[in-house]
Design an enzyme around this catalytic site. Structure first.
Site, mmCIF file in Angstrom:
data_model
loop_
_atom_site.group_PDB
_atom_site.id
_atom_site.type_symbol
_atom_site.label_atom_id
_atom_site.label_comp_id
_atom_site.label_asym_id
_atom_site.label_seq_id
_atom_site.Cartn_x
_atom_site.Cartn_y
_atom_site.Cartn_z
ATOM 1 C CE LYS A 14 -15.633 -28.079 16.870
ATOM 2 N NZ LYS A 14 -16.656 -27.490 17.757
ATOM 3 N NE ARG A 89 -13.322 -21.880 17.327
ATOM 4 C CZ ARG A 89 -13.046 -22.985 18.029
ATOM 5 N NH1 ARG A 89 -12.104 -23.810 17.660
ATOM 6 N NH2 ARG A 89 -13.747 -23.275 19.096
ATOM 7 N NE ARG A 128 -16.645 -29.700 26.621
ATOM 8 C CZ ARG A 128 -16.348 -29.265 25.388
ATOM 9 N NH1 ARG A 128 -16.343 -30.095 24.378
ATOM 10 N NH2 ARG A 128 -16.090 -27.994 25.171
ATOM 11 N NE ARG A 134 -12.764 -26.696 26.923
ATOM 12 C CZ ARG A 134 -12.983 -26.713 25.626
ATOM 13 N NH1 ARG A 134 -12.952 -27.849 24.953
ATOM 14 N NH2 ARG A 134 -13.253 -25.591 24.985
ATOM 15 N NE ARG A 146 -16.302 -22.036 24.280
ATOM 16 C CZ ARG A 146 -16.522 -23.159 24.994
ATOM 17 N NH1 ARG A 146 -17.014 -23.099 26.218
ATOM 18 N NH2 ARG A 146 -16.228 -24.323 24.475
HETATM 19 P P1 AMP Z 1 -12.241 -25.601 21.311
HETATM 20 O O1 AMP Z 1 -11.519 -26.600 22.139
HETATM 21 O O2 AMP Z 1 -12.174 -25.904 19.845
HETATM 22 O O3 AMP Z 1 -13.653 -25.361 21.802
HETATM 23 O O4 AMP Z 1 -11.462 -24.212 21.490
HETATM 24 C C1 AMP Z 1 -11.359 -23.569 22.753
HETATM 25 C C2 AMP Z 1 -10.886 -22.144 22.559
HETATM 26 O O5 AMP Z 1 -9.587 -22.143 21.935
HETATM 27 C C3 AMP Z 1 -11.750 -21.273 21.647
HETATM 28 O O6 AMP Z 1 -12.844 -20.693 22.352
HETATM 29 C C4 AMP Z 1 -10.729 -20.218 21.188
HETATM 30 O O7 AMP Z 1 -10.485 -19.268 22.213
HETATM 31 C C5 AMP Z 1 -9.465 -21.059 21.025
HETATM 32 N N1 AMP Z 1 -9.363 -21.617 19.653
HETATM 33 C C6 AMP Z 1 -9.375 -22.938 19.296
HETATM 34 N N2 AMP Z 1 -9.261 -23.078 17.970
HETATM 35 C C7 AMP Z 1 -9.180 -21.826 17.460
HETATM 36 C C8 AMP Z 1 -9.067 -21.294 16.135
HETATM 37 N N3 AMP Z 1 -9.045 -22.106 15.059
HETATM 38 N N4 AMP Z 1 -8.990 -19.946 15.990
HETATM 39 C C9 AMP Z 1 -9.008 -19.123 17.060
HETATM 40 N N5 AMP Z 1 -9.152 -19.544 18.326
HETATM 41 C C10 AMP Z 1 -9.228 -20.882 18.538
#
Ligand code: AMP
Length: 190
Positions: A14, A89, A128, A134, A146
């Site tokens: 993404k 989400r 990654r 991360r 996840r």
């Molecule tokens: P990402 O960078 O999109 O993979 O997000 C990393 C982490 O941030 C996720 O595993 C969640 O813990 C949190 N997170 C990001 N976006 C959301 C969302 N829309 N709703 C809830 N938690 C989020």
């Protein structure tokens, strides 16, 4: 104005594709994951609150996430459109987004889902981790959590927009250019 949601499991590409879409269509990229990491990096109360969930691969509660998203959208009203990455989400987040955009007479035009097999996701995320640092990418059990959270809590968001005729699935394996072209083909039909 074009408002897009780039959707898909963790590791589906993404962020990579959003950067290319932003360049081509001049949209504002809003990644809730990036916003949370920024807050965490600055040790803000919001960042500290989000950290406990992110470290486990769980979702940050909807009220917190929606509040942060609303601030970001409201701070950037004069844009050609938004590309939401990692948001919504959950179905309540999707409802909140639709209401927020409707307040400005606006709407989500298309959700694009990047479809990638689980084993490919795990492989990509472990790769990654070596460059991104991360912590949620470093541990295979957190990665698998996840992916499970995505399947249980997030995939209903695809159906939510599909029922409105606003969702498309794109095969997310191939070269970055190939996948980008598949996404552009969908966007060009708007
Ligand atoms: P990402 O960078 O999109 O993979 O997000 C990393 C982490 O941030 C996720 O595993 C969640 O813990 C949190 N997170 C990001 N976006 C959301 C969302 N829309 N709703 C809830 N938690 C989020």
């Amino acid at each position: 104005m074009i408002n897009l949601i780039l959707f898909g499991p963790p590791g589906s590409g993404k962020g990579t594709q959003a950067a290319k879409i932003v360049e081509k269509y001049e949209l504002l990229h809003i990644s809730t994951g990036d916003l949370f990491r920024y807050e965490m990096g600055n040790n803000t109360p919001l960042g500290l609150q989000a950290k406990s969930y992110m470290d486990k691969g769980e979702l940050v509660p909807d009220e917190v996430t929606v509040g942060m998203l609303r601030n970001k959208v409201e701070a950037n009203p004069y844009v050609e459109g938004y590309i939401f990455d990692g948001f919504p989400r959950t179905v309540p987040q999707a409802d909140a987004l639709d209401n927020l955009l409707a307040e400005e007479g606006n709407e989500v035009h298309l959700l694009l889902m990047l479809d990638v097999p689980d084993e490919e996701l795990v492989k990509r995320l472990l790769g990654r981790a070596k460059v991104s640092g991360r912590t949620d990418d470093m541990d295979e059990s957190i990665i698998r959590n996840r992916i499970e959270v995505y399947k249980n809590e997030t995939t209903p968001v695809f159906d939510y927009y599909a029922e409105k005729g606003k969702a498309a699935k794109v095969y997310g394996v191939g070269s970055i250019e190939e996948i980008f072209n598949r996404l552009c083909e969908q966007i060009s039909q708007l």
